[in-house]
Motif scaffolding. Structure first.
Motif, PDB file in Angstrom:
ATOM      1  N   ARG A 128       0.806  -1.230   0.000  1.00 27.22           N
ATOM      2  CA  ARG A 128       0.000   0.000   0.000  1.00 27.22           C
ATOM      3  C   ARG A 128       0.835   1.273   0.000  1.00 27.22           C
ATOM      4  O   ARG A 128       0.313   2.338  -0.328  1.00 27.22           O
ATOM      5  N   ASP A 129       2.090   1.179   0.344  1.00 23.73           N
ATOM      6  CA  ASP A 129       2.941   2.371   0.336  1.00 23.73           C
ATOM      7  C   ASP A 129       3.871   2.433  -0.873  1.00 23.73           C
ATOM      8  O   ASP A 129       4.801   3.230  -0.902  1.00 23.73           O
ATOM      9  N   ILE A 297     -11.553   2.442  -3.624  1.00 25.27           N
ATOM     10  CA  ILE A 297     -10.207   2.991  -3.773  1.00 25.27           C
ATOM     11  C   ILE A 297      -9.564   3.003  -2.384  1.00 25.27           C
ATOM     12  O   ILE A 297     -10.059   3.682  -1.476  1.00 25.27           O
ATOM     13  N   PHE A 298      -8.508   2.241  -2.226  1.00 18.24           N
ATOM     14  CA  PHE A 298      -7.816   2.265  -0.926  1.00 18.24           C
ATOM     15  C   PHE A 298      -6.597   3.183  -0.979  1.00 18.24           C
ATOM     16  O   PHE A 298      -6.216   3.789   0.001  1.00 18.24           O
ATOM     17  N   ARG A 299      -5.969   3.256  -2.160  1.00 17.77           N
ATOM     18  CA  ARG A 299      -4.891   4.239  -2.369  1.00 17.77           C
ATOM     19  C   ARG A 299      -5.209   5.002  -3.613  1.00 17.77           C
ATOM     20  O   ARG A 299      -5.317   4.379  -4.667  1.00 17.77           O
ATOM     21  N   GLY A 329      -4.047  -1.961  14.797  1.00 17.14           N
ATOM     22  CA  GLY A 329      -5.188  -2.557  14.119  1.00 17.14           C
ATOM     23  C   GLY A 329      -4.827  -2.831  12.680  1.00 17.14           C
ATOM     24  O   GLY A 329      -3.694  -2.605  12.252  1.00 17.14           O
ATOM     25  N   GLY A 330      -5.815  -3.316  11.920  1.00 15.45           N
ATOM     26  CA  GLY A 330      -5.581  -3.612  10.499  1.00 15.45           C
ATOM     27  C   GLY A 330      -5.445  -2.343   9.675  1.00 15.45           C
ATOM     28  O   GLY A 330      -5.803  -1.256  10.125  1.00 15.45           O
ATOM     29  N   PRO A 331      -4.926  -2.467   8.449  1.00 12.09           N
ATOM     30  CA  PRO A 331      -4.659  -1.283   7.605  1.00 12.09           C
ATOM     31  C   PRO A 331      -5.893  -0.416   7.332  1.00 12.09           C
ATOM     32  O   PRO A 331      -5.790   0.809   7.359  1.00 12.09           O
ATOM     33  N   ILE A 332      -7.046  -1.039   7.091  1.00 10.76           N
ATOM     34  CA  ILE A 332      -8.240  -0.220   6.795  1.00 10.76           C
ATOM     35  C   ILE A 332      -8.697   0.501   8.058  1.00 10.76           C
ATOM     36  O   ILE A 332      -9.060   1.672   8.032  1.00 10.76           O
ATOM     37  N   PHE A 333      -8.622  -0.219   9.180  1.00 11.07           N
ATOM     38  CA  PHE A 333      -9.021   0.365  10.463  1.00 11.07           C
ATOM     39  C   PHE A 333      -8.188   1.605  10.775  1.00 11.07           C
ATOM     40  O   PHE A 333      -8.719   2.649  11.187  1.00 11.07           O
ATOM     41  N   LEU A 334      -6.888   1.510  10.573  1.00 11.83           N
ATOM     42  CA  LEU A 334      -6.005   2.643  10.874  1.00 11.83           C
ATOM     43  C   LEU A 334      -6.405   3.874  10.063  1.00 11.83           C
ATOM     44  O   LEU A 334      -6.429   4.994  10.570  1.00 11.83           O
TER      45      LEU A 334
END
Lengths: 393, 102
Positions: A128-129, A297-299, A329-334
């Protein structure tokens, strides 16, 4: 217009690739992506696409070949899963930083180890980065639609970034669904021709890719990448509207949501959003004020739109199909929790990690999440910030 | 050379101008410099063939001088020279005039 067929996620992806007819596809087979590339190879063998198919010896080479092809001015595509994506890692960053609009289907699968071939989001979440635009698909139709839109998004002059379209391994990749396929010429007209302003093969305007870039300019080039991905939402929305005119199916930054009057909301990405949706429909019939926010869209993460969409909601449960070890927490939660920080009356937010390594998630577990949300909204007390669904104690 | 801001440079680190590596002066990287002995030189130009940095300047098919702005002092020319007309000397003995990289 178009036709309706039964296709698996992998087949729908191969069908989109056939219609996109990319100049170059470089790929290496890996479960559960295999059928995508296998089927596309048949199209190449039968001569029904003009694509130069590069049968590379690894995913590192697959992405490297895509980088070379895209720099040379070709429209380049690939597809992978899990460990294949992990092996591409280094070159994923290079594709993004050289601003090459490579398109990649990622069939979500758990990263080793222990070795596992089934679905979770640890592979794409891990990248994701890397500077890629990431689009999560719920089903075969979305995988097909997103891949076609991805070409336009990636190649848009002010964006020029690689785009990753993901869908759930096996659950979607190997499940046959009803898919509406556009006409071939509709797709080719929609995507247009790829024009690389800086082609390595343009001997009249020679250009250098990949020079040493030290403390004097590297930082400025990163800032440009930030700008490009931050500008991309308006492009994604514009292309979504154009795609609606073509297909009748509309895509925004967030996936389709059920938020009208919702007080208790589950946030989910991938196929689980569909399961949640069916629970929402059922509970809403009983008059419960439940809702779904689907991640598309997550990124770049559409934080502002999501914060607005969740305004007035009392409690939110974010479902993450991957772990960020040692994080809060998980990536979406953050992302969601951070997006809600500036809200005047933010809802309570909890996180559930689920479905790792393909562990199934059922409607009963989702119903239980809504029950927990009801309790949290009522007592205004969060006992457990991060919980686990379907895990044996 | 004033460095440009992020809005004024090509994306992705692209270099759009051909042959501009010459602007990047690498002479200051040198710890040893090649020195030419005119009397021993037969102008065979093997040094020109081998120099990896195009730092042998030739005029009318004869060795003219080293390009000390770009010569990194690798010493390949002195190793290859069949008449030992090039030898390496400590760079510190000379006044360093270039400021490589700027």
């Amino acid at each position: 217009m178009g036709r309706i067929v039964g296709l698996t996620g992998d087949e729908a992806t191969a069908e989109a690739m056939r219609q996109i007819n990319p100049d170059v596809v470089a790929a290496y087979p890996i479960t559960p992506q295999t059928e995508t590339v296998q089927r596309f190879s048949e199209f190449v063998a039968e001569g029904i696409v003009a694509t130069e198919m590069v049968r590379v010896e690894s995913e590192h080479s697959a992405m490297s070949a895509c980088v070379g092809a895209a720099a040379a001015g070709a429209r380049a595509m690939t597809a992978t899963s899990a460990n294949g994506l992990a092996l591409m890692w280094e070159i994923c960053y290079i594709a993004a930083s050289y601003r090459l609009p490579v398109i990649m289907a990622v069939v979500n699968r758990a990263l080793s180890g222990p070795i596992n071939i089934h679905c979770d989001h640890s592979d794409s979440m891990g990248t994701r980065d890397a500077g890629w635009i990431q689009i999560y698909s719920e089903n075969c139709q979305e995988a097909y639609d997103n891949l076609i839109q991805a070409v336009r998004i990636a190649e848009e002059e002010k964006v020029r970034l690689p785009v990753m379209v993901t869908f759930d391994g096996f659950i979607i990749s190997h499940a046959m669904e009803r898919v509406e396929i556009l006409e071939d010429d509709e797709v080719s007209q929609f995507i247009g021709k790829y024009k690389n302003a800086y082609s390595l093969l343009d001997v009249d305007s020679p250009v250098t890719y990949g020079p040493l870039d030290l403390y004097d300019y590297y930082f400025e080039h990163k800032r440009q990448q930030i700008e490009a991905i931050e500008i991309s939402p308006e492009v994604i929305q514009k292309i979504g509207r154009e795609f609606k005119d073509l297909s009748g199916r509309y895509y925004d930054l967030m996936g389709s949501c059920h938020l009208e009057g919702a007080e208790l909301v589950i946030v989910a990405a991938g196929s689980t959003a569909g399961t949640v949706e069916s629970v929402v429909d059922e509970l809403r019939e009983k008059g419960e004020k439940v809702g779904l926010l689907k991640i598309r869209i997550f990124r770049p993460f559409p934080a502002k739109q999501i914060a607005e969409a969740l305004r007035g909601v009392r409690a939110v449960a974010v479902l993450d199909r991957s772990v960020s070890f040692g994080a809060q927490g998980g990536p979406i939660f953050l992302e969601i929790r951070s997006a809600l920080f500036d809200e005047i009356k933010p809802p309570a937010v909890v996180n559930y990690i689920y479905g790792l390594g393909g562990r199934d998630i059922g409607v009963d577990e989702i119903e239980r999440v809504y029950k927990n949300l009801e309790r949290i909204a009522h007592t205004k007390k969060v006992d457990e910030l991060v919980g686990y669904l379907g895990l044996r104690e | 050379m004033k460095e440009k801001g992020w809005k004024d440079i090509p994306w992705g680190g692209l270099i759009l101008e051909e042959g501009n590596a010459e602007e990047y002066k690498t002479g200051s990287w040198r710890t040893h410099r090649p020195v030419w002995d005119e009397k021993k030189c037969t102008h065979c130009l093997l040094c020109w063939v081998y120099c990896p940095d195009s730092s042998i300047i030739v005029k009318e098919e004869k060795f003219k001088q080293f390009d000390y702005d770009h010569c990194k002092g690798c010493g390949i020319c002195s190793t290859q020279c069949p008449t030992k007309a090039i030898h390496m000397e400590e760079e510190g003995k000379f006044v360093i005039k270039t400021e490589g990289g700027k």
